[in-house]
Design an enzyme around this catalytic site. Structure first.
Site, PDB file in Angstrom:
ATOM      1  N   TYR A   1       0.681  -0.933  -0.057  1.00  0.00           N
ATOM      2  CA  TYR A   1       0.059   0.020  -0.001  1.00  0.00           C
ATOM      3  C   TYR A   1       0.751   1.095   0.006  1.00  0.00           C
ATOM      4  O   TYR A   1       1.733   1.356   0.864  1.00  0.00           O
ATOM      5  CB  TYR A   1      -0.887   0.014   1.115  1.00  0.00           C
TER       6      TYR A   1
ATOM      7  N   LYS B   1       9.418   6.312  -4.034  1.00  0.00           N
ATOM      8  CA  LYS B   1      10.191   5.165  -3.157  1.00  0.00           C
ATOM      9  C   LYS B   1       9.694   3.997  -3.829  1.00  0.00           C
ATOM     10  O   LYS B   1      10.455   2.856  -3.935  1.00  0.00           O
ATOM     11  CB  LYS B   1       9.971   5.299  -1.658  1.00  0.00           C
TER      12      LYS B   1
ATOM     13  N   ARG C   1      -6.625   1.497  -5.431  1.00  0.00           N
ATOM     14  CA  ARG C   1      -7.895   0.920  -4.316  1.00  0.00           C
ATOM     15  C   ARG C   1      -8.783   2.400  -4.391  1.00  0.00           C
ATOM     16  O   ARG C   1      -8.005   3.248  -3.856  1.00  0.00           O
ATOM     17  CB  ARG C   1      -7.327   0.418  -3.141  1.00  0.00           C
TER      18      ARG C   1
ATOM     19  N   GLU D   1     -14.199  -7.632   4.156  1.00  0.00           N
ATOM     20  CA  GLU D   1     -13.928  -7.028   5.267  1.00  0.00           C
ATOM     21  C   GLU D   1     -14.941  -6.705   6.315  1.00  0.00           C
ATOM     22  O   GLU D   1     -15.006  -5.579   7.171  1.00  0.00           O
ATOM     23  CB  GLU D   1     -13.031  -6.008   5.142  1.00  0.00           C
TER      24      GLU D   1
ATOM     25  N   ASP E   1     -10.654  -4.118   9.077  1.00  0.00           N
ATOM     26  CA  ASP E   1     -12.007  -3.630   8.856  1.00  0.00           C
ATOM     27  C   ASP E   1     -12.909  -4.832   9.533  1.00  0.00           C
ATOM     28  O   ASP E   1     -13.991  -4.470   9.944  1.00  0.00           O
ATOM     29  CB  ASP E   1     -12.266  -3.332   7.571  1.00  0.00           C
TER      30      ASP E   1
ATOM     31  N   ILE F   1       2.575  -3.040   4.151  1.00  0.00           N
ATOM     32  CA  ILE F   1       2.669  -1.577   4.173  1.00  0.00           C
ATOM     33  C   ILE F   1       3.922  -0.788   4.299  1.00  0.00           C
ATOM     34  O   ILE F   1       3.869   0.393   4.507  1.00  0.00           O
ATOM     35  CB  ILE F   1       1.412  -1.096   5.613  1.00  0.00           C
ATOM     36  N   HIS F   2       4.899  -1.610   4.523  1.00  0.00           N
ATOM     37  CA  HIS F   2       6.199  -0.901   4.501  1.00  0.00           C
ATOM     38  C   HIS F   2       7.191  -1.803   3.536  1.00  0.00           C
ATOM     39  O   HIS F   2       7.155  -2.959   3.576  1.00  0.00           O
ATOM     40  CB  HIS F   2       6.662  -1.118   5.940  1.00  0.00           C
TER      41      HIS F   2
ATOM     42  N   ASP G   1      -0.618 -41.102  -4.797  1.00  0.00           N
ATOM     43  CA  ASP G   1      -1.470 -41.729  -5.705  1.00  0.00           C
ATOM     44  C   ASP G   1      -1.961 -40.228  -6.283  1.00  0.00           C
ATOM     45  O   ASP G   1      -1.431 -39.270  -6.125  1.00  0.00           O
ATOM     46  CB  ASP G   1      -2.751 -42.418  -5.535  1.00  0.00           C
TER      47      ASP G   1
HETATM   48  C1  LIG Z   1      -6.023  -1.561   6.866  1.00  0.00           C
HETATM   49  C2  LIG Z   1      -5.304  -1.033   5.658  1.00  0.00           C
HETATM   50  O1  LIG Z   1      -6.157  -0.360   4.790  1.00  0.00           O
HETATM   51  S1  LIG Z   1      -3.587  -0.900   5.442  1.00  0.00           S
HETATM   52  C3  LIG Z   1      -3.434  -0.002   4.078  1.00  0.00           C
HETATM   53  C4  LIG Z   1      -3.456   1.796   4.581  1.00  0.00           C
HETATM   54  N1  LIG Z   1      -2.210   2.091   5.136  1.00  0.00           N
HETATM   55  C5  LIG Z   1      -1.116   2.602   4.584  1.00  0.00           C
HETATM   56  O2  LIG Z   1      -1.497   2.559   3.196  1.00  0.00           O
HETATM   57  C6  LIG Z   1      -0.197   2.812   5.122  1.00  0.00           C
HETATM   58  C7  LIG Z   1       1.187   2.515   4.459  1.00  0.00           C
HETATM   59  N2  LIG Z   1       2.438   2.801   4.932  1.00  0.00           N
HETATM   60  C8  LIG Z   1       2.796   3.984   5.346  1.00  0.00           C
HETATM   61  O3  LIG Z   1       2.339   4.966   5.152  1.00  0.00           O
HETATM   62  C9  LIG Z   1       4.078   4.159   6.252  1.00  0.00           C
HETATM   63  O4  LIG Z   1       4.703   2.803   6.173  1.00  0.00           O
HETATM   64  C10 LIG Z   1       3.814   4.243   7.641  1.00  0.00           C
HETATM   65  C11 LIG Z   1       3.150   5.522   7.784  1.00  0.00           C
HETATM   66  C12 LIG Z   1       3.359   3.299   8.436  1.00  0.00           C
HETATM   67  C13 LIG Z   1       5.483   4.319   8.294  1.00  0.00           C
HETATM   68  O5  LIG Z   1       6.111   5.448   7.596  1.00  0.00           O
HETATM   69  P1  LIG Z   1       7.446   6.164   7.838  1.00  0.00           P
HETATM   70  O6  LIG Z   1       7.507   6.551   9.356  1.00  0.00           O
HETATM   71  O7  LIG Z   1       7.971   6.954   6.709  1.00  0.00           O
HETATM   72  O8  LIG Z   1       8.354   4.664   7.765  1.00  0.00           O
HETATM   73  P2  LIG Z   1       9.876   4.762   7.698  1.00  0.00           P
HETATM   74  O9  LIG Z   1      10.629   6.048   8.312  1.00  0.00           O
HETATM   75  O10 LIG Z   1      10.324   3.463   8.411  1.00  0.00           O
HETATM   76  O11 LIG Z   1      10.288   4.545   6.005  1.00  0.00           O
HETATM   77  C14 LIG Z   1      11.472   4.390   5.542  1.00  0.00           C
HETATM   78  C15 LIG Z   1      11.494   4.529   4.249  1.00  0.00           C
HETATM   79  O12 LIG Z   1      10.386   3.739   3.510  1.00  0.00           O
HETATM   80  C16 LIG Z   1       9.342   4.653   3.135  1.00  0.00           C
HETATM   81  N3  LIG Z   1       8.168   4.129   2.923  1.00  0.00           N
HETATM   82  C17 LIG Z   1       7.443   3.874   4.193  1.00  0.00           C
HETATM   83  N4  LIG Z   1       6.413   3.124   3.976  1.00  0.00           N
HETATM   84  C18 LIG Z   1       6.305   3.130   2.530  1.00  0.00           C
HETATM   85  C19 LIG Z   1       5.185   2.612   1.786  1.00  0.00           C
HETATM   86  N5  LIG Z   1       4.008   2.031   2.019  1.00  0.00           N
HETATM   87  N6  LIG Z   1       5.433   2.917   0.466  1.00  0.00           N
HETATM   88  C20 LIG Z   1       6.433   3.277  -0.115  1.00  0.00           C
HETATM   89  N7  LIG Z   1       7.507   3.912   0.625  1.00  0.00           N
HETATM   90  C21 LIG Z   1       7.335   3.529   1.987  1.00  0.00           C
HETATM   91  C22 LIG Z   1       9.308   6.282   3.484  1.00  0.00           C
HETATM   92  O13 LIG Z   1       8.996   7.158   2.804  1.00  0.00           O
HETATM   93  C23 LIG Z   1      10.852   6.122   3.653  1.00  0.00           C
HETATM   94  O14 LIG Z   1      11.480   6.403   2.835  1.00  0.00           O
HETATM   95  P3  LIG Z   1      12.844   7.676   2.792  1.00  0.00           P
HETATM   96  O15 LIG Z   1      13.917   6.845   3.462  1.00  0.00           O
HETATM   97  O16 LIG Z   1      13.099   7.803   1.336  1.00  0.00           O
HETATM   98  O17 LIG Z   1      12.161   8.797   3.491  1.00  0.00           O
HETATM   99  C1  LIG Z   2      -6.232  -4.012   4.529  1.00  0.00           C
HETATM  100  C2  LIG Z   2      -7.490  -3.705   4.775  1.00  0.00           C
HETATM  101  O1  LIG Z   2      -8.201  -2.784   4.013  1.00  0.00           O
HETATM  102  C3  LIG Z   2      -8.089  -4.140   6.056  1.00  0.00           C
HETATM  103  O2  LIG Z   2      -7.506  -4.874   6.893  1.00  0.00           O
HETATM  104  O3  LIG Z   2      -9.259  -3.605   6.505  1.00  0.00           O
HETATM  105 MG   LIG Z   3     -10.102  -2.325   4.992  1.00  0.00          MG
END
Ligand SMILES: CC(=O)SCCNC(=O)CCNC(=O)[C@H](O)C(C)(C)COP(=O)(O)OP(=O)(O)OC[C@H]1O[C@@H](n2cnc3c(N)ncnc32)[C@H](O)[C@@H]1OP(=O)(O)O
Ligand SMILES: CC(=O)C(=O)O
Ligand SMILES: [Mg+2]
Length: 296
Positions: A9, A20, A68, A122, A157, A228-229, A276
């Protein structure tokens, strides 16, 4: 085409993270308009994604760049679709969150073209209606331009909907997790597992916990997982690829099966187990999984 093992995500309004993601090797990048984007940034996310697609920013990437949108019930979905699908460069795949009924699918099957459809399950209602949702998607796809491709288990969710708090191993949602994979297989859809709850302990990523959860999901029949990371991507990709030892076992079994067929033996013993036809099919599944996970 390769299957989606690590589904990453990226909030659609976050240009830094989108950039990134270009350097990452996720199988599928989800440019998010939904829950990763603040309510007051929804328009920013749509426009950023449209621009990203228009400029062909990800055209050299080997990842699948998908979108999404917000749910049908959110009142944001129509505008998301208009913007995200309203240009020449359409995303190859659309992810629909909070699908709860066949009516939600009928709503979506209306107006876009040749795009893979990934449906989020969900809520309790969605779990109860799951076969009906998949059947409707399958039936409509023969005439509509959306092609059902996968189900995503939206554990966060679902927990909110059930009024439970998620534990790390998710025993409170085990029934739904198993039902999703079973129904997905019945309708030839990929099953994509829940994201991990615990990210890190004392700022150190909990990659062992992630690994254990991937292995549990893979044992149930899931073939991919949401992340997510960036740090989570290689762990997930490796966990959903059969190990060399398993591939060797499967190849040996297939060869032994063929030899025994020639001798007129439908059942025989291989490495201490009775083999089998169903075991042959399991071994063939492993070989298929390896080839679908190998990017060309
Ligand atoms: C239940 C659901 O619906 S899940 C889906 C919704 N949630 C999301 O989309 C969350 C996606 N993830 C994120 O936004 C982030 O990982 C967070 C907010 C949780 C943490 O972010 P940060 O505090 O920036 O993490 P961190 O410092 O460890 O990141 C390291 C590097 O990876 C990058 N990075 C972190 N997460 C992501 C990601 N999801 N996509 C791309 N790059 C990322 C950061 O920008 C950073 O790059 P940089 O060094 O160039 O600045
Ligand atoms: C990923 C997501 O949308 C959820 O776990 O609700
Ligand atoms: Mg959801």
């Amino acid at each position: 085409c390769s299957s989606r093992r690590a589904i990453l995500y990226v909030p659609g309004d976050d240009i830094r993270k989108l950039n990134k993601a270009l350097s990452l090797d996720a199988d599928c990048i989800v440019m998010d308009c939904e829950d990763g984007v603040a309510t007051n940034r929804k328009e920013e996310a749509r426009v950023t994604i449209r621009q990203w697609l228009d400029e062909g920013r990800a055209s050299n990437s080997t990842s699948e760049w998908s979108v999404r949108v917000n749910s049908v019930e959110s009142d944001l979905c129509k505008e998301d679709l208009q913007t995200v699908l309203g240009g020449a460069n359409k995303p190859p795949t659309l992810l629909l969150p909070k699908v709860e009924s066949k009516e939600h699918i009928q709503w979506h099957m209306g107006g876009c073209q040749k795009i893979n459809l990934i449906m989020y399950i969900e809520s309790a209602r969605a779990v109860v209606n799951l076969p009906d949702i998949c059947r409707t998607a399958e039936q409509l796809s023969s005439t509509a331009p959306l092609k059902p491709a996968a189900l995503v288990f939206g554990s966060d969710d679902l927990c909110a909907n059930l009024g439970v708090t998620r534990s790390d191993n998710g025993t409170e949602i085990l029934y739904a997790r198993q039902k999703l994979v079973l129904v997905a297989k019945a309708f030839h859809l990929q099953a994509i597992d829940m994201r991990v709850q615990v990210l890190c302990f004392d700022n150190i990523p909990d990659l062992d916990g992630l690994q254990r959860q991937c292995e549990a999901g893979a044992r149930m029949g899931y073939t991919g997982k949401q992340v997510i990371h960036p740090v989570q991507i290689p762990i997930v990709q490796q966990a959903f690829m059969p190990t060399a030892a398993i591939v060797e076992w499967a190849e040996g079994l297939i060869a032994a099966f063929q030899e025994h067929q020639k001798l007129g033996k439908g059942a025989f013993v291989y490495k201490g187990s009775m083999i089998d036809m169903p075991l042959l099919r399991q071994a063939e599944n492993i070989i298929k999984l390896v080839s679908s996970n190998t990017k060309v």
